[in-house]
Scaffold this motif. Structure first.
Motif, PDB file in Angstrom:
ATOM      1  N   ASP A 282     -51.934  62.789 -14.720  1.00  0.00           N
ATOM      2  CA  ASP A 282     -52.144  63.951 -15.588  1.00  0.00           C
ATOM      3  C   ASP A 282     -50.854  64.334 -16.312  1.00  0.00           C
ATOM      4  OD1 ASP A 282     -54.799  64.088 -14.871  1.00  0.00           O
ATOM      5  OD2 ASP A 282     -54.464  65.543 -13.261  1.00  0.00           O
ATOM      6  N   GLU A 283     -49.735  64.311 -15.593  1.00  0.00           N
ATOM      7  CA  GLU A 283     -48.453  64.636 -16.217  1.00  0.00           C
ATOM      8  C   GLU A 283     -48.113  63.620 -17.305  1.00  0.00           C
ATOM      9  OE1 GLU A 283     -46.440  67.148 -16.003  1.00  0.00           O
ATOM     10  OE2 GLU A 283     -47.390  68.238 -14.357  1.00  0.00           O
ATOM     11  N   MET A 284     -48.315  62.331 -16.997  1.00  0.00           N
ATOM     12  CA  MET A 284     -47.999  61.295 -17.976  1.00  0.00           C
ATOM     13  C   MET A 284     -48.914  61.403 -19.195  1.00  0.00           C
ATOM     14  SD  MET A 284     -45.905  58.950 -18.800  1.00  0.00           S
ATOM     15  CE  MET A 284     -45.044  58.549 -17.269  1.00  0.00           C
ATOM     16  N   SER A 285     -50.182  61.720 -18.972  1.00  0.00           N
ATOM     17  CA  SER A 285     -51.109  61.899 -20.096  1.00  0.00           C
ATOM     18  C   SER A 285     -50.659  63.039 -20.992  1.00  0.00           C
ATOM     19  CB  SER A 285     -52.531  62.175 -19.577  1.00  0.00           C
ATOM     20  OG  SER A 285     -53.056  61.050 -18.914  1.00  0.00           O
ATOM     21  N   MET A 286     -50.184  64.128 -20.385  1.00  0.00           N
ATOM     22  CA  MET A 286     -49.702  65.268 -21.153  1.00  0.00           C
ATOM     23  C   MET A 286     -48.479  64.882 -21.990  1.00  0.00           C
ATOM     24  SD  MET A 286     -48.305  68.920 -19.719  1.00  0.00           S
ATOM     25  CE  MET A 286     -46.902  68.108 -18.943  1.00  0.00           C
ATOM     26  N   VAL A 287     -47.563  64.096 -21.390  1.00  0.00           N
ATOM     27  CA  VAL A 287     -46.357  63.666 -22.096  1.00  0.00           C
ATOM     28  C   VAL A 287     -46.724  62.747 -23.256  1.00  0.00           C
ATOM     29  CG1 VAL A 287     -44.262  62.276 -21.877  1.00  0.00           C
ATOM     30  CG2 VAL A 287     -44.829  63.959 -20.118  1.00  0.00           C
ATOM     31  N   LEU A 288     -47.608  61.802 -23.012  1.00  0.00           N
ATOM     32  CA  LEU A 288     -48.042  60.889 -24.070  1.00  0.00           C
ATOM     33  C   LEU A 288     -48.683  61.652 -25.218  1.00  0.00           C
ATOM     34  CD1 LEU A 288     -49.594  57.980 -21.957  1.00  0.00           C
ATOM     35  CD2 LEU A 288     -47.466  57.914 -23.242  1.00  0.00           C
ATOM     36  N   ASP A 289     -49.492  62.636 -24.886  1.00  0.00           N
ATOM     37  CA  ASP A 289     -50.166  63.430 -25.914  1.00  0.00           C
ATOM     38  C   ASP A 289     -49.157  64.222 -26.741  1.00  0.00           C
ATOM     39  OD1 ASP A 289     -52.673  64.650 -27.082  1.00  0.00           O
ATOM     40  OD2 ASP A 289     -51.727  66.456 -26.283  1.00  0.00           O
ATOM     41  N   ALA A 290     -48.174  64.825 -26.065  1.00  0.00           N
ATOM     42  CA  ALA A 290     -47.191  65.662 -26.767  1.00  0.00           C
ATOM     43  C   ALA A 290     -46.346  64.841 -27.733  1.00  0.00           C
ATOM     44  CB  ALA A 290     -46.294  66.371 -25.746  1.00  0.00           C
ATOM     45  N   PHE A 291     -45.782  63.746 -27.254  1.00  0.00           N
ATOM     46  CA  PHE A 291     -44.904  62.945 -28.114  1.00  0.00           C
ATOM     47  C   PHE A 291     -45.706  62.133 -29.129  1.00  0.00           C
ATOM     48  CE2 PHE A 291     -41.978  63.989 -24.708  1.00  0.00           C
ATOM     49  CZ  PHE A 291     -40.782  64.163 -25.377  1.00  0.00           C
ATOM     50  N   GLY A 292     -46.952  61.800 -28.796  1.00  0.00           N
ATOM     51  CA  GLY A 292     -47.798  61.092 -29.749  1.00  0.00           C
ATOM     52  C   GLY A 292     -48.254  61.984 -30.885  1.00  0.00           C
ATOM     53  N   ARG A 293     -48.517  63.255 -30.579  1.00  0.00           N
ATOM     54  CA  ARG A 293     -48.999  64.184 -31.602  1.00  0.00           C
ATOM     55  C   ARG A 293     -47.968  64.356 -32.710  1.00  0.00           C
ATOM     56  NH1 ARG A 293     -48.991  68.974 -29.002  1.00  0.00           N
ATOM     57  NH2 ARG A 293     -50.614  68.170 -27.616  1.00  0.00           N
ATOM     58  N   TYR A 294     -46.691  64.289 -32.343  1.00  0.00           N
ATOM     59  CA  TYR A 294     -45.628  64.443 -33.342  1.00  0.00           C
ATOM     60  C   TYR A 294     -45.042  63.096 -33.772  1.00  0.00           C
ATOM     61  CZ  TYR A 294     -45.797  69.472 -32.877  1.00  0.00           C
ATOM     62  OH  TYR A 294     -46.209  70.786 -32.903  1.00  0.00           O
ATOM     63  N   ARG A 295     -45.782  62.022 -33.511  1.00  0.00           N
ATOM     64  CA  ARG A 295     -45.466  60.694 -34.042  1.00  0.00           C
ATOM     65  C   ARG A 295     -44.121  60.143 -33.579  1.00  0.00           C
ATOM     66  NH1 ARG A 295     -46.959  64.233 -37.350  1.00  0.00           N
ATOM     67  NH2 ARG A 295     -44.840  64.524 -38.125  1.00  0.00           N
ATOM     68  N   LEU A 296     -43.687  60.548 -32.380  1.00  0.00           N
ATOM     69  CA  LEU A 296     -42.464  59.956 -31.821  1.00  0.00           C
ATOM     70  C   LEU A 296     -42.779  58.692 -31.021  1.00  0.00           C
ATOM     71  CD1 LEU A 296     -40.406  63.082 -30.722  1.00  0.00           C
ATOM     72  CD2 LEU A 296     -40.288  61.783 -32.837  1.00  0.00           C
ATOM     73  N   ILE A 297     -44.022  58.569 -30.578  1.00  0.00           N
ATOM     74  CA  ILE A 297     -44.494  57.321 -29.982  1.00  0.00           C
ATOM     75  C   ILE A 297     -45.788  56.939 -30.692  1.00  0.00           C
ATOM     76  CG2 ILE A 297     -43.437  57.650 -27.706  1.00  0.00           C
ATOM     77  CD1 ILE A 297     -46.128  58.602 -26.660  1.00  0.00           C
ATOM     78  N   THR A 298     -46.095  55.657 -30.705  1.00  0.00           N
ATOM     79  CA  THR A 298     -47.307  55.180 -31.367  1.00  0.00           C
ATOM     80  C   THR A 298     -48.185  54.440 -30.366  1.00  0.00           C
ATOM     81  OG1 THR A 298     -46.224  53.115 -32.048  1.00  0.00           O
ATOM     82  CG2 THR A 298     -46.177  54.951 -33.603  1.00  0.00           C
ATOM     83  N   PHE A 299     -49.461  54.416 -30.665  1.00  0.00           N
ATOM     84  CA  PHE A 299     -50.460  53.807 -29.793  1.00  0.00           C
ATOM     85  C   PHE A 299     -51.089  52.620 -30.515  1.00  0.00           C
ATOM     86  CE2 PHE A 299     -50.058  58.283 -28.917  1.00  0.00           C
ATOM     87  CZ  PHE A 299     -49.968  58.344 -27.539  1.00  0.00           C
ATOM     88  N   ASP A 300     -51.217  51.513 -29.791  1.00  0.00           N
ATOM     89  CA  ASP A 300     -51.800  50.307 -30.381  1.00  0.00           C
ATOM     90  C   ASP A 300     -52.542  49.566 -29.277  1.00  0.00           C
ATOM     91  OD1 ASP A 300     -52.439  48.329 -32.177  1.00  0.00           O
ATOM     92  OD2 ASP A 300     -50.391  47.954 -32.831  1.00  0.00           O
ATOM     93  N   ARG A 301     -52.911  48.318 -29.567  1.00  0.00           N
ATOM     94  CA  ARG A 301     -53.555  47.478 -28.555  1.00  0.00           C
ATOM     95  C   ARG A 301     -52.903  46.107 -28.551  1.00  0.00           C
ATOM     96  NH1 ARG A 301     -57.918  49.342 -25.970  1.00  0.00           N
ATOM     97  NH2 ARG A 301     -58.845  51.271 -26.766  1.00  0.00           N
ATOM     98  N   ASP A 302     -52.774  45.525 -27.364  1.00  0.00           N
ATOM     99  CA  ASP A 302     -52.194  44.204 -27.232  1.00  0.00           C
ATOM    100  C   ASP A 302     -53.110  43.188 -27.916  1.00  0.00           C
ATOM    101  OD1 ASP A 302     -51.967  41.498 -25.544  1.00  0.00           O
ATOM    102  OD2 ASP A 302     -50.064  42.571 -25.397  1.00  0.00           O
ATOM    103  N   PRO A 303     -52.559  42.331 -28.797  1.00  0.00           N
ATOM    104  CA  PRO A 303     -53.415  41.399 -29.527  1.00  0.00           C
ATOM    105  C   PRO A 303     -54.105  40.368 -28.642  1.00  0.00           C
ATOM    106  CG  PRO A 303     -51.088  40.933 -29.931  1.00  0.00           C
ATOM    107  CD  PRO A 303     -51.148  42.232 -29.204  1.00  0.00           C
TER     108      PRO A 303
END
Length: 319
Positions: A171-192
């Motif tokens: 839950d903590e990691m999900s919150m961190v991913l959401d926070a930094f992802g919302r402001y485009r400091l990290i990006t989300f993709d899929r392994d090819p």
């Protein structure tokens, strides 16, 4: 790739972008190096005039007004900076979100820390807004999102989302991913290869500009190198269907075990399972060796007893 490019029947066209600091890597392959030698187009950094056009052109097309002196300040900050375009992209996005009606102001630009400070300031704001557990999750996450440079700069590293979710509270990691992802400091993709979700730092400039991340990296550099060695060995073990011959042994295992007991880095599930399997296998071998020695000692005692009995029998016969 070579066949696709050189076969006269091929209808495929291949365009590859390559960072200047990794230019030497493909030259290790002779045929590929020859293609690069013949067909390379060097993309130079933007000049001051080109940076100015990159700022003013899109703003004009969007019907935005730039306050007097704003473009000059941006060009002065960005000109001759490594990774100028990603820095400029993020700064203009932040500036747009702070616009006053249709106007992009110099005051807003300075408040957000300018082009060089925008990334770091946003990262600090997000980090400061997390609780203690969230801040620790953020530290663990960002350390895994960096590839340590060996004679080169540190660079971003693409990580499977499962790797991050298994190093602490989900839950903590999900919150961190959401926070930094919302402001485009990290990006989300899929392994090819398998379409599994991946995470990476959106702008490599963050690794250079965020002082807190630089401090984490400098404090944990040796720890990270050992963690990556464990991770690599664990991946090989898992790829070999948990074959015991891929477990670590001897002095290397002792080094990993001592490190794991003292580090402030958190191992993920696969790394912990690999290390524990190695320790269990060592303990099993020690126990088997102890039982072997005990059997040999018991056999030796029985042999000694029989010898004493024979000696006693012969001694009695002689009397």
């Amino acid at each position: 790739l070579i066949a696709a490019v050189t076969d006269p029947r091929s209808r495929i066209r291949v365009v590859i972008t390559l960072r200047a600091d990794f230019y030497d890597k493909p030259l290790n392959y002779v045929k590929f190096g020859e293609l690069m030698q013949k067909r390379t187009e060097i993309v130079l950094p933007l000049s001051a005039d080109e940076i100015e056009r990159a700022v003013n052109g899109p703003a004009e097309r969007a019907g935005l007004l730039l306050e007097r002196g704003l473009t000059t300040s941006i060009v002065t900050d960005v000109n001759e900076q490594p990774g100028a375009l990603p820095l400029l992209q993020y700064a203009l996005t932040e500036l747009y979100e702070r616009r006053d009606g249709r106007t992009l102001s110099l005051k807003a630009y300075h408040e957000m820390g300018g082009t060089l400070g925008a990334l770091a300031q946003r990262a600090d704001e997000l980090y400061d807004g997390l609780g203690d557990e969230g801040q620790e999750a953020a530290r663990q996450m960002f350390l895994r999102l960096v590839t340590l440079g060996e004679g080169t700069e540190d660079t971003r590293r693409r990580v499977m989302q499962d790797e991050l979710m298994s190093i602490g509270d989900r839950d903590e990691m999900s919150m961190v991913l959401d926070a930094f992802g919302r402001y485009r400091l990290i990006t989300f993709d899929r392994d090819p290869s398998n379409r599994a979700p991946t995470i990476e730092v959106a702008h490599e400039a963050l690794i250079r500009q965020w002082a807190r991340l630089r401090a984490w990296l400098n404090e944990s550099r040796e720890d990270l190198r050992l963690q990556r060695r464990i991770a690599s060995a664990a991946d090989e073990w898992r790829a070999a269907n948990l074959e015991s011959s891929f477990l670590v042994r001897g002095g290397r295992l002792e080094q990993f075990e001592e490190w794991a007991n003292n580090t402030n880095l958190t191992l993920n599930d696969v790394e912990r399972e690999f290390l524990q399997a190695s320790i269990t296998e060592r303990e099993t071998r020690i126990a088997e060796e102890k039982r072997r020695q005990e059997r040999e000692a018991a056999l030796e005692r029985r042999s000694q007893n029989r010898l004493r009995m024979l000696v006693a029998v012969f001694a009695g016969a002689a009397v």
